[in-house]
Design a protein around this motif. Structure first.
Motif, PDB file in Angstrom:
ATOM      1  N   MET A   1       0.820  -1.177   0.000  1.00 53.39           N
ATOM      2  CA  MET A   1       0.000   0.000   0.000  1.00 53.39           C
ATOM      3  C   MET A   1       0.865   1.242   0.000  1.00 53.39           C
ATOM      4  SD  MET A   1      -3.358  -0.640   2.073  1.00 53.39           S
ATOM      5  CE  MET A   1      -4.097  -2.221   1.830  1.00 53.39           C
ATOM      6  N   ARG A   2       0.318   2.244  -0.571  1.00 53.18           N
ATOM      7  CA  ARG A   2       1.079   3.459  -0.702  1.00 53.18           C
ATOM      8  C   ARG A   2       1.111   4.262   0.591  1.00 53.18           C
ATOM      9  NH1 ARG A   2       0.087   8.074  -5.228  1.00 53.18           N
ATOM     10  NH2 ARG A   2       1.761   9.395  -4.525  1.00 53.18           N
ATOM     11  N   TYR A   3       0.008   4.287   1.330  1.00 53.21           N
ATOM     12  CA  TYR A   3      -0.079   5.086   2.542  1.00 53.21           C
ATOM     13  C   TYR A   3      -0.347   4.197   3.748  1.00 53.21           C
ATOM     14  CZ  TYR A   3      -0.442   9.029  -0.630  1.00 53.21           C
ATOM     15  OH  TYR A   3      -0.205   9.948  -1.597  1.00 53.21           O
ATOM     16  N   ALA A   4      -0.088   4.735   4.916  1.00 53.86           N
ATOM     17  CA  ALA A   4      -0.157   3.969   6.153  1.00 53.86           C
ATOM     18  C   ALA A   4      -1.533   3.390   6.448  1.00 53.86           C
ATOM     19  CB  ALA A   4       0.305   4.831   7.319  1.00 53.86           C
ATOM     20  N   ASP A   5      -2.610   4.156   6.331  1.00 52.96           N
ATOM     21  CA  ASP A   5      -3.915   3.585   6.656  1.00 52.96           C
ATOM     22  C   ASP A   5      -4.693   3.173   5.428  1.00 52.96           C
ATOM     23  OD1 ASP A   5      -5.232   6.712   7.243  1.00 52.96           O
ATOM     24  OD2 ASP A   5      -3.481   6.120   8.388  1.00 52.96           O
ATOM     25  N   GLY A   6      -4.004   2.786   4.387  1.00 53.30           N
ATOM     26  CA  GLY A   6      -4.683   2.259   3.224  1.00 53.30           C
ATOM     27  C   GLY A   6      -5.157   3.317   2.244  1.00 53.30           C
ATOM     28  N   GLY A   7      -4.781   4.528   2.422  1.00 47.94           N
ATOM     29  CA  GLY A   7      -5.177   5.592   1.513  1.00 47.94           C
ATOM     30  C   GLY A   7      -5.222   6.904   2.265  1.00 47.94           C
ATOM     31  N   LEU A   9      -3.616  10.223   4.246  1.00 51.30           N
ATOM     32  CA  LEU A   9      -2.514  10.517   5.158  1.00 51.30           C
ATOM     33  C   LEU A   9      -2.648   9.735   6.452  1.00 51.30           C
ATOM     34  CD1 LEU A   9      -2.581  14.394   4.796  1.00 51.30           C
ATOM     35  CD2 LEU A   9      -0.893  12.856   3.829  1.00 51.30           C
ATOM     36  N   THR A  10      -1.555   9.664   7.190  1.00 53.76           N
ATOM     37  CA  THR A  10      -1.602   9.103   8.538  1.00 53.76           C
ATOM     38  C   THR A  10      -2.314  10.106   9.432  1.00 53.76           C
ATOM     39  OG1 THR A  10       0.489  10.116   9.174  1.00 53.76           O
ATOM     40  CG2 THR A  10       0.593   7.892   8.202  1.00 53.76           C
ATOM     41  N   ALA A  11      -2.649   9.688  10.640  1.00 53.39           N
ATOM     42  CA  ALA A  11      -3.305  10.601  11.585  1.00 53.39           C
ATOM     43  C   ALA A  11      -2.416  11.808  11.863  1.00 53.39           C
ATOM     44  CB  ALA A  11      -3.636   9.864  12.875  1.00 53.39           C
ATOM     45  N   ALA A  12      -1.108  11.586  11.969  1.00 52.35           N
ATOM     46  CA  ALA A  12      -0.172  12.694  12.214  1.00 52.35           C
ATOM     47  C   ALA A  12      -0.151  13.650  11.023  1.00 52.35           C
ATOM     48  CB  ALA A  12       1.227  12.157  12.488  1.00 52.35           C
ATOM     49  N   GLY A  13      -0.198  13.112   9.819  1.00 48.45           N
ATOM     50  CA  GLY A  13      -0.218  13.951   8.617  1.00 48.45           C
ATOM     51  C   GLY A  13      -1.485  14.786   8.527  1.00 48.45           C
ATOM     52  N   ARG A  14      -2.628  14.158   8.883  1.00 49.36           N
ATOM     53  CA  ARG A  14      -3.885  14.916   8.873  1.00 49.36           C
ATOM     54  C   ARG A  14      -3.850  16.035   9.905  1.00 49.36           C
ATOM     55  NH1 ARG A  14      -5.804   9.760   8.230  1.00 49.36           N
ATOM     56  NH2 ARG A  14      -6.364   9.551  10.419  1.00 49.36           N
ATOM     57  N   ALA A  15      -3.289  15.755  11.088  1.00 46.11           N
ATOM     58  CA  ALA A  15      -3.203  16.775  12.137  1.00 46.11           C
ATOM     59  C   ALA A  15      -2.317  17.937  11.699  1.00 46.11           C
ATOM     60  CB  ALA A  15      -2.673  16.157  13.425  1.00 46.11           C
ATOM     61  N   LYS A  16      -1.219  17.610  11.016  1.00 46.40           N
ATOM     62  CA  LYS A  16      -0.313  18.651  10.540  1.00 46.40           C
ATOM     63  C   LYS A  16      -1.000  19.546   9.512  1.00 46.40           C
ATOM     64  CE  LYS A  16       4.255  19.238   8.493  1.00 46.40           C
ATOM     65  NZ  LYS A  16       5.438  18.556   7.943  1.00 46.40           N
ATOM     66  N   ALA A  62     -15.008  24.945  10.040  1.00 45.52           N
ATOM     67  CA  ALA A  62     -15.169  24.405   8.684  1.00 45.52           C
ATOM     68  C   ALA A  62     -13.849  23.894   8.123  1.00 45.52           C
ATOM     69  CB  ALA A  62     -15.748  25.466   7.762  1.00 45.52           C
ATOM     70  N   LEU A  63     -12.728  24.275   8.740  1.00 46.38           N
ATOM     71  CA  LEU A  63     -11.418  23.841   8.253  1.00 46.38           C
ATOM     72  C   LEU A  63     -10.861  22.668   9.052  1.00 46.38           C
ATOM     73  CD1 LEU A  63      -9.818  27.329   7.570  1.00 46.38           C
ATOM     74  CD2 LEU A  63     -10.955  25.798   5.971  1.00 46.38           C
ATOM     75  N   ALA A  64     -11.643  22.148   9.982  1.00 49.43           N
ATOM     76  CA  ALA A  64     -11.196  21.004  10.785  1.00 49.43           C
ATOM     77  C   ALA A  64     -11.125  19.750   9.925  1.00 49.43           C
ATOM     78  CB  ALA A  64     -12.149  20.781  11.951  1.00 49.43           C
ATOM     79  N   SER A  65     -10.238  18.846  10.290  1.00 52.30           N
ATOM     80  CA  SER A  65     -10.095  17.581   9.573  1.00 52.30           C
ATOM     81  C   SER A  65     -11.374  16.765   9.690  1.00 52.30           C
ATOM     82  CB  SER A  65      -8.922  16.789  10.157  1.00 52.30           C
ATOM     83  OG  SER A  65      -8.841  15.523   9.539  1.00 52.30           O
ATOM     84  N   LYS A  66     -11.739  16.116   8.624  1.00 47.19           N
ATOM     85  CA  LYS A  66     -12.922  15.274   8.623  1.00 47.19           C
ATOM     86  C   LYS A  66     -12.561  13.802   8.789  1.00 47.19           C
ATOM     87  CE  LYS A  66     -15.369  18.651   5.847  1.00 47.19           C
ATOM     88  NZ  LYS A  66     -14.382  19.678   6.086  1.00 47.19           N
ATOM     89  N   GLY A  67     -11.314  13.530   9.152  1.00 53.07           N
ATOM     90  CA  GLY A  67     -10.869  12.152   9.369  1.00 53.07           C
ATOM     91  C   GLY A  67     -10.356  11.521   8.093  1.00 53.07           C
ATOM     92  N   PRO A  68     -10.012  10.242   8.176  1.00 52.56           N
ATOM     93  CA  PRO A  68      -9.469   9.567   6.997  1.00 52.56           C
ATOM     94  C   PRO A  68     -10.510   9.468   5.889  1.00 52.56           C
ATOM     95  CG  PRO A  68      -9.819   7.988   8.772  1.00 52.56           C
ATOM     96  CD  PRO A  68     -10.099   9.356   9.328  1.00 52.56           C
ATOM     97  N   GLY A  69     -10.040   9.578   4.662  1.00 58.67           N
ATOM     98  CA  GLY A  69     -10.941   9.490   3.526  1.00 58.67           C
ATOM     99  C   GLY A  69     -11.162   8.057   3.086  1.00 58.67           C
TER     100      GLY A  69
END
Length: 109
Positions: A1-7, A9-16, A62-69
């Motif tokens: 897989m290309r990304y850590a959670d299957g597609g 960003l990782t949780a850390a990447g989303r937070a950043k 409105a700019l908050a992360s919506k979680g993994p896609g």
């Protein structure tokens, strides 16, 4: 897989990325225009304009992360574990063959 959670960003990447969007919201609140926000945060103008539109409609929330896609996994925990075991146990001979380019190809069954 290309990304850590299957597609995506990782949780850390989303937070950043979320923190970058919150910085943009702060700048918008100070009257900074989207092109300048894009330059300061080193993001595309398209992103900055999109964030600005979302910020105008719903504020910083409105700019908050919506979680993994992506779609949620339809396998239960037992099925995921079995799949990982099967994939980890597969031998190259049963899983496919090596091509002349050094890549593995699926079997032709």
């Amino acid at each position: 897989m290309r990304y850590a959670d299957g597609g995506g960003l990782t949780a850390a990447g989303r937070a950043k990325r979320e923190m970058v969007r919150f910085e943009a919201a702060e700048m918008f609140g100070q009257g900074v225009r989207p092109p300048e926000v894009a330059r300061r945060l080193r993001v595309s103008r398209k992103s900055a304009y999109g964030w600005h539109a979302a910020w105008r409609e719903g504020g910083s929330a409105a700019l908050a992360s919506k979680g993994p896609g992506g779609f949620p996994c339809r396998l239960d925990d037992g099925q995921v574990e079995r799949l990982q075991t099967e994939l980890g146990a597969a031998r190259p001979r049963t899983a496919g063959r090596r091509t002349s380019a050094g890549l593995w190809r699926g079997s032709r069954r």
